[in-house]
Write a protein that holds these residues in place. Sequence first.
Motif, short mmCIF file in Angstrom:
data_model
loop_
_atom_site.label_atom_id
_atom_site.label_comp_id
_atom_site.label_asym_id
_atom_site.label_seq_id
_atom_site.Cartn_x
_atom_site.Cartn_y
_atom_site.Cartn_z
N VAL A 165 29.40 32.91 -77.37
CA VAL A 165 29.74 33.58 -78.60
C VAL A 165 31.00 34.83 -78.36
CG1 VAL A 165 28.85 34.98 -80.41
CG2 VAL A 165 27.61 33.13 -79.78
N PHE A 194 34.21 33.13 -78.00
CA PHE A 194 34.78 32.81 -79.37
C PHE A 194 35.51 33.86 -80.13
CE2 PHE A 194 31.95 28.74 -79.34
CZ PHE A 194 33.18 27.87 -79.20
N LEU A 199 45.36 30.27 -83.90
CA LEU A 199 44.45 28.96 -84.35
C LEU A 199 44.73 28.20 -85.63
CD1 LEU A 199 41.25 30.78 -82.79
CD2 LEU A 199 42.68 28.77 -82.09
N LYS A 226 40.57 25.30 -86.99
CA LYS A 226 39.98 25.48 -85.74
C LYS A 226 38.98 26.94 -85.87
CE LYS A 226 39.45 23.79 -81.83
NZ LYS A 226 38.68 22.74 -81.71
N ASP A 250 35.83 26.45 -87.26
CA ASP A 250 35.08 25.49 -86.25
C ASP A 250 34.57 26.45 -85.18
OD1 ASP A 250 34.25 23.21 -84.90
OD2 ASP A 250 35.85 23.61 -83.42
N PHE A 251 35.31 27.33 -84.71
CA PHE A 251 34.78 28.31 -83.74
C PHE A 251 33.65 29.28 -84.32
CE2 PHE A 251 38.60 28.62 -80.36
CZ PHE A 251 38.48 27.33 -80.26
N ARG A 284 30.62 27.27 -84.62
CA ARG A 284 29.78 26.89 -82.97
C ARG A 284 29.41 28.20 -82.70
NH1 ARG A 284 34.65 23.61 -80.46
NH2 ARG A 284 33.93 24.11 -78.42
#
Lengths: 489, 133
Positions: A281, A284, A295, A299, A302-303, A306
């Motif tokens: 974490v 990211f 980015l 993206k 997405d990060f 995640r």
Amino acid sequence: MPSILIIDNEFPIRADIYTFLERDGYTVQTTTNAAEGIQLAISNEFEFALIEQELSDHSGLKVLQAIKRVKPEIACLIIAKNPSYEIAVEAANNGAYSYIPKPISYEELSFHLSKGAKHRQLFIEARNLRKERYSNLQELSREKSMFKTVLNAINGGVLVINTDGELVYFNNASLINLNLDHLESGEQILQKLPEPIIKQISDYLFAKKYKSNISEIELEIIPNNKLYVQSVCSHIPKESNRFSGIVLVIRDITKKREVEHVKSQFVSMVAHELKTPLVAVEGFLQILQNPEITLTESKRIDFLKRSYDRIKSLFQLVNDLLDISRMELREKYRELDIIDFNEVVKTTINIFELDLKKHEITLTYNSDEALPKIKVEQNEISRVVSNLLSNAIKYNKPKGSINISLTKNENYLYFKITDTGIGIKEEDQPKLFQEFFRALNKQTRAQNGTGLGLTIVKRIVESYHGKIEFESQYGKGTSFLVKLPFVKN
Amino acid sequence: MNIKKILLVDDDYDLIEQHKLLLEAKGFDVITADSGEKGFKVFEKELPDACVVDLIMEHHDSGFILCYKIKKTDHGKKIPVIILTSATYETGFRFDTSTKEEKSWIKSDGVLNKPIVVDELIAKFENFAKHKL
């Protein structure tokens, strides 16, 4: 009040002596008969006996012997109408403390009586001392054997070493805990002890004066964690700040070390497992803030997603850990209910219905009718079913199936759950119930998991004296069987 | 040796992607593998200029084994191989390359803590180059 027994056939002796004795506080009893005299002396408490050497029916010396045999504390003096040196010696040999030729003046008699009183007192004191000494000796020998028995019974090794480095005492456990075949009291012990202990005790053996503090060390006796001991050394105090030697206590701490090792390994694993998602974490978030990295919007999303997933799995891990520690605490205090296992299974299947649909997995459930109940805490048993069911879904193939059955056997209910999933490699099977073990491969990587689910299941099942077994074929599927004892009648 | 191509071996996809982005931002070319075993295959094929290897992957010591295998090759001896792990002193795993004994069996050229700090990694590369001279 002192009392006198007078055995004399010439009795009454001179009336004035008798009067003087009474005046001075003596109780006087007289007899002319030897046998009666002996009888009186034995059955009463006289301090003194005055015995005529030549009684009409007996020898005075024989009377003396008879009295002394039973009551040695009576101060006896022999009076003699016909004194002789030989008889005087014999009288003394038989325990008379004085020998007085007649006629006797009162002054003479009272001198002899006071001498007799001292004689008697000394005798009694000596006798008491003898008695005391005897009982002390007895106690001592009792204590000594008790000391030995106790020291041999304790499982710690005890060694006593004097200031010359000689072994004074050792118990059986010293041999075991030091892994020695033989020790002998009196022998030089230093070269027989392991190096760390020699170092430890030489500080004490060669000390100038008594040390009140103890020294504790831990050392390996047999390598590879076969035997690990703790050695405690202390001085044996002697008067004026000196010491007479040292006592060594050698305890076997192999088990304790093992537990500590397992514990610290577990803590390390936990710390590592907690750190892993946090690192992800953090990474990211760093990248999202890094001006050097551009980015795309998708993206970025997405990060964030995640990161969120990693945090969620971290939560799950914390919850599982709490469950494990709570389980250990709760085993003693949990409230057990008599419940219907069938109901628990049905309820749990309902909870997973959406998941099943999502993965297009077909589930069949068969159970015997009228099953006996089990005595458990409902939450825990639901946890067992849901952990196994969620694994069966997670590690299944798309459009696979799950088969659950609940049947009764002799003493147990058998809960069996079989999936058509990815299976477990043979090499991974022995590690299946280990904390944090997750078989790593393409299929499992995609799945979140804490590596604690099956650990928890096994702990719960075994806490109810149940058993868990599994069979698996890599690539074909896995089948878990939980056996729980049911309540009879 | 000028470092251009870095091999990243880690079984955590999130970290691989992060580290790849960070290193690429510094101008490196990054190739990746997700296990010790695959890592060695990629190493043999690509012959990278440096390797950054996770420790705990398919086995607890996958990173050590991979380092050992790389360092046994001729090419491996010429390049820096750095272990990057979150299993460190703070979490109770007692190893790094600070003692002589550990140096004798850990064949890496340095150990770094996760999360990665790219400048620290570059410093390790430079340190390796200096000692090579």
